[in-house]
Design an enzyme around this catalytic site. Structure first.
Site, PDB file in Angstrom:
ATOM      1  N   ASP A  97       0.342  -1.244  -0.050  1.00  0.00           N
ATOM      2  CA  ASP A  97      -0.148  -0.826   0.252  1.00  0.00           C
ATOM      3  C   ASP A  97       0.546   1.249   0.004  1.00  0.00           C
ATOM      4  O   ASP A  97       0.531   2.378   0.163  1.00  0.00           O
ATOM      5  CB  ASP A  97      -0.955  -0.205   1.671  1.00  0.00           C
ATOM      6  CG  ASP A  97      -0.477   0.302   2.415  1.00  0.00           C
ATOM      7  OD1 ASP A  97       0.295   0.462   2.878  1.00  0.00           O
ATOM      8  OD2 ASP A  97      -1.022   0.000   3.952  1.00  0.00           O
ATOM      9  N   SER A  98       2.409   1.454  -0.015  1.00  0.00           N
ATOM     10  CA  SER A  98       3.225   2.071  -0.148  1.00  0.00           C
ATOM     11  C   SER A  98       3.033   2.560  -1.823  1.00  0.00           C
ATOM     12  O   SER A  98       3.405   3.993  -1.849  1.00  0.00           O
ATOM     13  CB  SER A  98       4.378   1.518  -0.513  1.00  0.00           C
ATOM     14  OG  SER A  98       4.857   0.833  -0.864  1.00  0.00           O
TER      15      SER A  98
ATOM     16  N   ASP B 299      -1.108  -6.172  -0.631  1.00  0.00           N
ATOM     17  CA  ASP B 299      -1.703  -5.243   0.675  1.00  0.00           C
ATOM     18  C   ASP B 299      -2.744  -5.166   1.102  1.00  0.00           C
ATOM     19  O   ASP B 299      -3.223  -4.274   0.173  1.00  0.00           O
ATOM     20  CB  ASP B 299       0.046  -4.468   0.310  1.00  0.00           C
ATOM     21  CG  ASP B 299       0.325  -3.991   2.197  1.00  0.00           C
ATOM     22  OD1 ASP B 299      -0.427  -4.819   2.776  1.00  0.00           O
ATOM     23  OD2 ASP B 299       0.746  -3.237   1.959  1.00  0.00           O
TER      24      ASP B 299
ATOM     25  N   LYS C 288      -1.814  -9.174   2.666  1.00  0.00           N
ATOM     26  CA  LYS C 288      -0.713  -9.484   3.706  1.00  0.00           C
ATOM     27  C   LYS C 288      -1.553  -8.067   4.396  1.00  0.00           C
ATOM     28  O   LYS C 288      -2.164  -6.751   3.769  1.00  0.00           O
ATOM     29  CB  LYS C 288       0.518  -7.699   3.478  1.00  0.00           C
ATOM     30  CG  LYS C 288       1.166  -7.935   4.900  1.00  0.00           C
ATOM     31  CD  LYS C 288       2.710  -7.575   3.998  1.00  0.00           C
ATOM     32  CE  LYS C 288       2.650  -5.918   4.001  1.00  0.00           C
ATOM     33  NZ  LYS C 288       2.564  -4.787   4.821  1.00  0.00           N
TER      34      LYS C 288
ATOM     35  N   GLU D 212      -1.613  -5.526   8.457  1.00  0.00           N
ATOM     36  CA  GLU D 212      -1.217  -4.441   9.714  1.00  0.00           C
ATOM     37  C   GLU D 212      -1.755  -4.874  10.618  1.00  0.00           C
ATOM     38  O   GLU D 212      -2.629  -4.961  10.836  1.00  0.00           O
ATOM     39  CB  GLU D 212      -0.757  -3.135   9.463  1.00  0.00           C
ATOM     40  CG  GLU D 212      -0.298  -2.937   8.254  1.00  0.00           C
ATOM     41  CD  GLU D 212       0.296  -1.046   8.206  1.00  0.00           C
ATOM     42  OE1 GLU D 212       0.072  -0.379   8.691  1.00  0.00           O
ATOM     43  OE2 GLU D 212       1.218  -1.233   6.727  1.00  0.00           O
TER      44      GLU D 212
ATOM     45  N   GLU E 187       8.444  -4.266  10.342  1.00  0.00           N
ATOM     46  CA  GLU E 187       9.249  -2.913   9.737  1.00  0.00           C
ATOM     47  C   GLU E 187       9.813  -2.109  11.216  1.00  0.00           C
ATOM     48  O   GLU E 187       9.238  -1.840  12.169  1.00  0.00           O
ATOM     49  CB  GLU E 187       8.150  -2.348   8.997  1.00  0.00           C
ATOM     50  CG  GLU E 187       8.833  -0.646   9.003  1.00  0.00           C
ATOM     51  CD  GLU E 187       7.734  -0.160   7.589  1.00  0.00           C
ATOM     52  OE1 GLU E 187       7.014  -1.236   6.949  1.00  0.00           O
ATOM     53  OE2 GLU E 187       7.921   0.846   7.371  1.00  0.00           O
TER      54      GLU E 187
HETATM   55  O1  KIV Z   1       3.406  -0.928   1.537  1.00  0.00           O
HETATM   56  C1  KIV Z   1       4.923  -1.352   1.297  1.00  0.00           C
HETATM   57  O2  KIV Z   1       5.620  -1.231   1.021  1.00  0.00           O
HETATM   58  C2  KIV Z   1       4.765  -2.423   2.913  1.00  0.00           C
HETATM   59  C3  KIV Z   1       6.428  -2.465   3.025  1.00  0.00           C
HETATM   60  C4  KIV Z   1       7.329  -2.000   3.365  1.00  0.00           C
HETATM   61  C5  KIV Z   1       6.623  -3.903   4.021  1.00  0.00           C
HETATM   62  O3  KIV Z   1       3.898  -2.427   3.901  1.00  0.00           O
END
Ligand code: KIV
Length: 279
Positions: free
Chosen positions: A47-48, A86, A116, A118, A185
């Protein structure tokens, strides 16, 4: 080179045999192809995306639909790398049902291999429900950018004994809930080493030192395409921004002075046809 699809069993086998696991983010078709062709084990559609591609201030605003749009492109560019989609903020927080339904969209609609999310022990029941629905889940602990405000900003987590112990408990709870992997992280390397030793599933570090089972970086950080800020843990392997800008300036100059396109970029017409055209 023809590589077979990376499987969960292979990722676990890497941990068991002490081989390190590589993970890289990708958000589009050409990048996914490069990551895949480089032989990277797992591709994270993080989600970056919100910050490095869509230009948002944080990861919070990105939606499930935006994530799926990019996951689909990554899927089209990937042959063998194991794809992790994500789940964005508030797509797994309202209820367990909502979480399972949204996780299912990453698999059914976008073709991801896993999702994924969090959070620590608090999200273990959600992880468990998604895993029970047949969807592999990668957990993410430590600095969790979706809830960075709650953590008082982007800072190293688990620096004192109490919070470190809490992170060890979270990692164990997530493993017990059925997660196949844990991203850690921004935590001290000693703590990451301890969690890596105590878990049977692989750990992937970002700002968590060298003793994790694998590492992940954000693609745009690695190639110098994101300069709003650079965390200490980032290693920039190349700096594409000035090279791309130079090419763009050269293109603009050549368009303006008429040196592009040259004859080698143009299509010819037979002389007789050209003459007929004039009549
Ligand atoms: O969103 C992302 O790119 C991430 C990584 C930094 C692990 O969660």
């Amino acid at each position: 080179m023809d590589r077979k699809k990376v499987t969960l069993a292979e990722l676990q086998q890497k941990k068991d045999s002490g081989q390190r696991i590589s993970m890289m983010t990708a958000y589009d078709y050409p990048t996914a192809r490069l990551v895949d062709e480089a032989g990277i084990d797992t591709t994270l559609v993080g989600d970056s995306l919100a910050m490095v591609v869509l230009g948002y201030e944080s990861t919070v605003p990105v939606t499930v639909d935006e994530m799926l749009h990019h996951c689909k492109a990554v899927k089209r560019g990937t042959k063998s790398s194991f794809i992790i989609g994500d789940m964005p903020f508030m797509s797994y927080h309202v209820s367990v049902e909502q979480a399972v339904e949204n996780a299912g969209r990453f698999i059914k609609e976008a073709g991801c291999d896993s999702v994924k999310l969090e959070g620590g022990s608090d999200v273990a029941p959600v992880v468990n429900a998604i895993v029970k629905a047949g969807i592999p889940v990668c957990a993410h602990i430590g600095l969790t950018p979706q809830t960075a405000t709650k953590l008082s900003g982007f800072r190293v987590q688990g620096k004192d004994a109490d919070s470190a112990r809490e992170l060890v408990t979270s990692a164990k709870d997530l493993e017990a809930a059925g997660a196949f992997m844990v991203v850690m992280e921004c935590i001290p390397d000693l703590l990451a080493a301890r969690i890596t030793k105590e878990l049977t599933i692989p750990t992937i570090g970002i700002g968590a030192g060298v003793h994790c089972d694998g590492q992940v970086l954000v693609y745009h950080d690695l190639v110098g395409l994101f300069d709003r800020f650079t965390p200490k843990f980032v290693k920039q392997y190349t700096n594409l921004s000035p090279k791309i800008k130079e090419a763009l300036i050269q293109y603009k100059t050549e368009v303006e002075n008429g040196t592009f396109p040259g004859p080698e970029h143009s299509f010819a017409m037979k002389q007789e046809e050209a003459e007929k055209m004039e009549n």
